[in-house]
Design a protein around this motif. Structure first.
Motif, PDB file in Angstrom:
ATOM      1  N   GLU A  54       0.839  -1.196   0.000  1.00  0.00           N
ATOM      2  CA  GLU A  54       0.000   0.000   0.000  1.00  0.00           C
ATOM      3  C   GLU A  54       0.877   1.250   0.000  1.00  0.00           C
ATOM      4  O   GLU A  54       0.744   2.113  -0.820  1.00  0.00           O
ATOM      5  CB  GLU A  54      -0.911   0.002   1.224  1.00  0.00           C
ATOM      6  N   ALA A  87       6.533   1.396   4.581  1.00  0.00           N
ATOM      7  CA  ALA A  87       6.620   1.464   6.038  1.00  0.00           C
ATOM      8  C   ALA A  87       7.811   2.365   6.348  1.00  0.00           C
ATOM      9  O   ALA A  87       8.916   2.132   5.862  1.00  0.00           O
ATOM     10  CB  ALA A  87       6.822   0.073   6.614  1.00  0.00           C
ATOM     11  N   GLU A  94       1.393   4.647   8.941  1.00  0.00           N
ATOM     12  CA  GLU A  94       0.346   3.643   9.098  1.00  0.00           C
ATOM     13  C   GLU A  94       0.816   2.288   8.558  1.00  0.00           C
ATOM     14  O   GLU A  94       0.535   1.239   9.146  1.00  0.00           O
ATOM     15  CB  GLU A  94      -0.922   4.091   8.362  1.00  0.00           C
ATOM     16  N   ALA A  95       1.578   2.298   7.460  1.00  0.00           N
ATOM     17  CA  ALA A  95       2.119   1.055   6.903  1.00  0.00           C
ATOM     18  C   ALA A  95       3.115   0.406   7.871  1.00  0.00           C
ATOM     19  O   ALA A  95       3.180  -0.814   7.983  1.00  0.00           O
ATOM     20  CB  ALA A  95       2.778   1.323   5.558  1.00  0.00           C
ATOM     21  N   ASN A 138       2.943   0.674  11.135  1.00  0.00           N
ATOM     22  CA  ASN A 138       2.096   0.121  12.185  1.00  0.00           C
ATOM     23  C   ASN A 138       1.592  -1.262  11.781  1.00  0.00           C
ATOM     24  O   ASN A 138       1.623  -2.203  12.568  1.00  0.00           O
ATOM     25  CB  ASN A 138       0.928   1.072  12.470  1.00  0.00           C
ATOM     26  N   LYS A 139       1.143  -1.392  10.537  1.00  0.00           N
ATOM     27  CA  LYS A 139       0.651  -2.687  10.047  1.00  0.00           C
ATOM     28  C   LYS A 139       1.771  -3.722   9.979  1.00  0.00           C
ATOM     29  O   LYS A 139       1.596  -4.863  10.385  1.00  0.00           O
ATOM     30  CB  LYS A 139       0.010  -2.527   8.670  1.00  0.00           C
ATOM     31  N   LEU A 140       2.919  -3.317   9.455  1.00  0.00           N
ATOM     32  CA  LEU A 140       4.052  -4.235   9.313  1.00  0.00           C
ATOM     33  C   LEU A 140       4.549  -4.730  10.665  1.00  0.00           C
ATOM     34  O   LEU A 140       4.829  -5.915  10.850  1.00  0.00           O
ATOM     35  CB  LEU A 140       5.208  -3.544   8.581  1.00  0.00           C
ATOM     36  N   ASN A 191       2.984  -4.370  13.761  1.00  0.00           N
ATOM     37  CA  ASN A 191       1.964  -4.610  14.795  1.00  0.00           C
ATOM     38  C   ASN A 191       2.259  -3.786  16.043  1.00  0.00           C
ATOM     39  O   ASN A 191       2.357  -4.311  17.154  1.00  0.00           O
ATOM     40  CB  ASN A 191       1.871  -6.097  15.153  1.00  0.00           C
ATOM     41  N   ASP A 221       0.579  -2.037  17.892  1.00  0.00           N
ATOM     42  CA  ASP A 221      -0.397  -2.122  18.990  1.00  0.00           C
ATOM     43  C   ASP A 221       0.097  -3.053  20.095  1.00  0.00           C
ATOM     44  O   ASP A 221      -0.321  -2.933  21.240  1.00  0.00           O
ATOM     45  CB  ASP A 221      -1.748  -2.638  18.476  1.00  0.00           C
ATOM     46  N   ASN A 280      -4.306   7.456  15.630  1.00  0.00           N
ATOM     47  CA  ASN A 280      -3.951   6.140  15.076  1.00  0.00           C
ATOM     48  C   ASN A 280      -2.450   5.985  14.865  1.00  0.00           C
ATOM     49  O   ASN A 280      -2.009   4.963  14.345  1.00  0.00           O
ATOM     50  CB  ASN A 280      -4.671   5.919  13.742  1.00  0.00           C
ATOM     51  N   TYR A 281      -1.671   6.990  15.222  1.00  0.00           N
ATOM     52  CA  TYR A 281      -0.253   6.977  14.910  1.00  0.00           C
ATOM     53  C   TYR A 281       0.601   6.804  16.164  1.00  0.00           C
ATOM     54  O   TYR A 281       0.275   7.302  17.228  1.00  0.00           O
ATOM     55  CB  TYR A 281       0.139   8.267  14.177  1.00  0.00           C
TER      56      TYR A 281
END
Length: 132
Positions: free
Chosen positions: A13, A16, A30-31, A33-35, A37, A39, A78-79
């Motif tokens: 997308e 990262a 955001e990429a 964060n997805k890569l 994890n 959280d 979200n960041y």
């Protein structure tokens, strides 16, 4: 006769990345964060490989306990970001330079069964704004 081994098409997308801000914070995209994890992270540490003498490669490692080498992950909306002043100073990065932006591209790598993240630095020179 040629025997082909094809490369798989992987959808990405966005890159990262970890972006250095003028206030000394470093924010994860955001990429990223997805890569990574993020959280699931509370702390992280930054390191160099002792075996790569003179290398500028930097790695980020998820830490499960806080110590004198860890940075706390902070969240805003979200960041995720870290307060990176000491790291930026150790790396000799002038985060307040208005003529450029410093970004680290993030790549996941395997280190003996543990996923760590390689940071590749890039500098983007800002264009001069035209006089209005």
């Amino acid at each position: 006769m040629l025997e082909f081994e094809y490369f798989k098409c992987k959808e990405i997308e966005r890159n990262a990345k970890l972006t250095v801000h003028k206030n000394g914070k470093a924010g994860f995209s955001e990429a990223a964060n997805k890569l990574m994890n993020l959280d699931e992270w509370k702390w992280c540490a930054f390191a160099r490989d002792k075996n790569e003498t003179g290398s500028k490669n930097i790695y980020i490692v998820k830490m499960t306990e806080q110590n004198d080498c860890t940075f706390s992950l902070n969240k805003s909306g979200n960041y995720y970001y870290i307060k990176a002043l000491s790291l930026l100073n150790d790396l000799g990065i002038d985060y307040s330079d208005e003529s450029k932006r410093v970004i680290f591209d993030i790549t996941a790598i395997d280190n003996n069964g543990q996923t760590v993240y390689k940071l590749t630095k890039r500098e983007i020179k800002k264009r001069n704004k035209k006089a209005e």
